[in-house]
Write an enzyme that holds these catalytic residues in place. Sequence first.
Site, PDB file in Angstrom:
ATOM      1  N   SER A   1       2.550  -1.374  10.774  1.00 24.81           N
ATOM      2  CA  SER A   1       3.970  -1.402  11.124  1.00 24.81           C
ATOM      3  C   SER A   1       4.632  -2.763  10.898  1.00 24.81           C
ATOM      4  CB  SER A   1       4.189  -0.925  12.565  1.00 24.81           C
ATOM      5  OG  SER A   1       3.805   0.427  12.701  1.00 24.81           O
TER       6      SER A   1
ATOM      7  N   GLU B   1      -7.054   5.545   7.219  1.00 21.56           N
ATOM      8  CA  GLU B   1      -6.703   6.915   6.808  1.00 21.56           C
ATOM      9  C   GLU B   1      -7.840   7.556   6.016  1.00 21.56           C
ATOM     10  OE1 GLU B   1      -2.951   5.981   5.017  1.00 21.56           O
ATOM     11  OE2 GLU B   1      -2.071   5.609   6.998  1.00 21.56           O
TER      12      GLU B   1
ATOM     13  N   LYS C   1       0.232   4.280  -0.492  1.00 19.79           N
ATOM     14  CA  LYS C   1      -0.388   5.534  -0.026  1.00 19.79           C
ATOM     15  C   LYS C   1      -0.079   6.671  -1.010  1.00 19.79           C
ATOM     16  CE  LYS C   1      -0.250   3.629   4.560  1.00 19.79           C
ATOM     17  NZ  LYS C   1      -0.195   3.808   5.993  1.00 19.79           N
TER      18      LYS C   1
ATOM     19  N   HIS D   1      -9.809   1.943   4.474  1.00 21.33           N
ATOM     20  CA  HIS D   1      -8.552   2.125   5.211  1.00 21.33           C
ATOM     21  C   HIS D   1      -8.761   3.177   6.294  1.00 21.33           C
ATOM     22  CE1 HIS D   1      -4.448   3.153   6.167  1.00 21.33           C
ATOM     23  NE2 HIS D   1      -4.091   2.005   5.626  1.00 21.33           N
TER      24      HIS D   1
ATOM     25  N   GLY E   1       2.514  -0.853   4.508  1.00 17.74           N
ATOM     26  CA  GLY E   1       2.561   0.543   4.083  1.00 17.74           C
ATOM     27  C   GLY E   1       4.001   1.011   3.922  1.00 17.74           C
ATOM     28  N   GLY E   2       4.517   1.648   4.960  1.00 14.63           N
ATOM     29  CA  GLY E   2       5.857   2.261   4.914  1.00 14.63           C
ATOM     30  C   GLY E   2       6.934   1.374   4.301  1.00 14.63           C
TER      31      GLY E   2
ATOM     32  N   GLY F   1       1.605   2.922  10.816  1.00 17.17           N
ATOM     33  CA  GLY F   1       2.598   3.994  10.683  1.00 17.17           C
ATOM     34  C   GLY F   1       3.213   4.448  11.997  1.00 17.17           C
TER      35      GLY F   1
ATOM     36  N   GLU G   1      -6.236  -4.121  10.735  1.00 15.71           N
ATOM     37  CA  GLU G   1      -5.213  -3.109  10.953  1.00 15.71           C
ATOM     38  C   GLU G   1      -5.586  -2.259  12.166  1.00 15.71           C
ATOM     39  OE1 GLU G   1      -2.890  -2.070   7.197  1.00 15.71           O
ATOM     40  OE2 GLU G   1      -4.719  -0.917   7.090  1.00 15.71           O
TER      41      GLU G   1
ATOM     42  N   ASN H   1       0.867  -1.181   0.000  1.00 19.94           N
ATOM     43  CA  ASN H   1       0.000   0.000   0.000  1.00 19.94           C
ATOM     44  C   ASN H   1       0.906   1.232   0.000  1.00 19.94           C
ATOM     45  OD1 ASN H   1      -1.881   1.997   0.429  1.00 19.94           O
ATOM     46  ND2 ASN H   1      -2.317   1.435   2.559  1.00 19.94           N
TER      47      ASN H   1
HETATM   48  P1  PGA Z   1       2.271   0.808   7.779  1.00 18.97           P
HETATM   49  O1  PGA Z   1       0.874   1.006   7.050  1.00 18.97           O
HETATM   50  O2  PGA Z   1       2.841  -0.503   7.327  1.00 18.97           O
HETATM   51  O3  PGA Z   1       3.112   1.985   7.348  1.00 18.97           O
HETATM   52  O4  PGA Z   1       2.006   0.816   9.262  1.00 18.97           O
HETATM   53  C1  PGA Z   1      -0.006  -0.075   6.891  1.00 18.97           C
HETATM   54  C2  PGA Z   1      -1.259   0.401   6.220  1.00 18.97           C
HETATM   55  O5  PGA Z   1      -1.663   1.546   6.448  1.00 18.97           O
HETATM   56  O6  PGA Z   1      -1.881  -0.332   5.451  1.00 18.97           O
END
Ligand code: PGA
Length: 242
Positions: free
Chosen positions: A200, A89, A11, A87, A221-222, A163, A157, A9
């Site tokens: 994370s 976010e 983002k 999601h 994500g990251g 994040g 999640e 992902n």
């Molecule tokens: P993250 O994000 O791995 O940066 O924590 C996961 C996500 O938002 O799907």
Amino acid sequence: MNHKLIIANWKLNPMTVREAVRLARAEDRKGVIVAPPFPFLDALGTALKRAQLGAQDVFFEAKGAYTGGVAPAMLASLGVRYVIIGHSERRALGETDAIVGKKVKAALAEGLTPVICVGEPWSVRKRRLAAAKRFVSKQLSSALKGVRARNVIIAYEPVWAIGSGKADEPAEAAAMARFIKKFLAPHTHRLTPRVLYGGSVTPHNAAAFLRESSIDGALVGGASLRPRDFMKIITAAHVPHR
Ligand code: PGA
């Protein structure tokens, strides 16, 4: 062979189509779904040979006067197979359970597989996993109202883990994944949907999550913006290399 699924992902990254294609080529493995921003979907549809294409969101209307909207059929026409919906976010920007439910229906109607994100905030989780289960079951009920849950993927999640560098405990995430499968069982006609963990995920903790039998993969994500880290996560998932 293991069939764990790893979703990248990205983002709101990267900034140019050139960078997007380069990153996609570095992550182009079987068992991977790459979910770039909308403007890069077309280029990635051509660049990816082994990984599959995902989108990060979709609008629930099929067509018409909805400025800025992206319809499920548009995604399908670009070769998109999966779409992340709900999601945290996006929920933080005002997406409600009802909107998530409409998007899930719209995506399924077009043959896309929704990756439905659920997860509790810390204010709930600090009251223990049972409270989180109640929170997640409400999100699932409205996301799946009136649909057959067999063609969906659920991403658990926890909001506080996204994040933050503070991932959930693998055993707790695995317990939640088991709970989600059991909760959905009456809707799925014995075909249990896959449940992923996200929040994370790093090369250091990926194996601990992916070795849990109830966890069918990871939403990353990251770390998906760093090809070396991402490759290590793929290795942890035993996704075959080329
Ligand atoms: P993250 O994000 O791995 O940066 O924590 C996961 C996500 O938002 O799907």
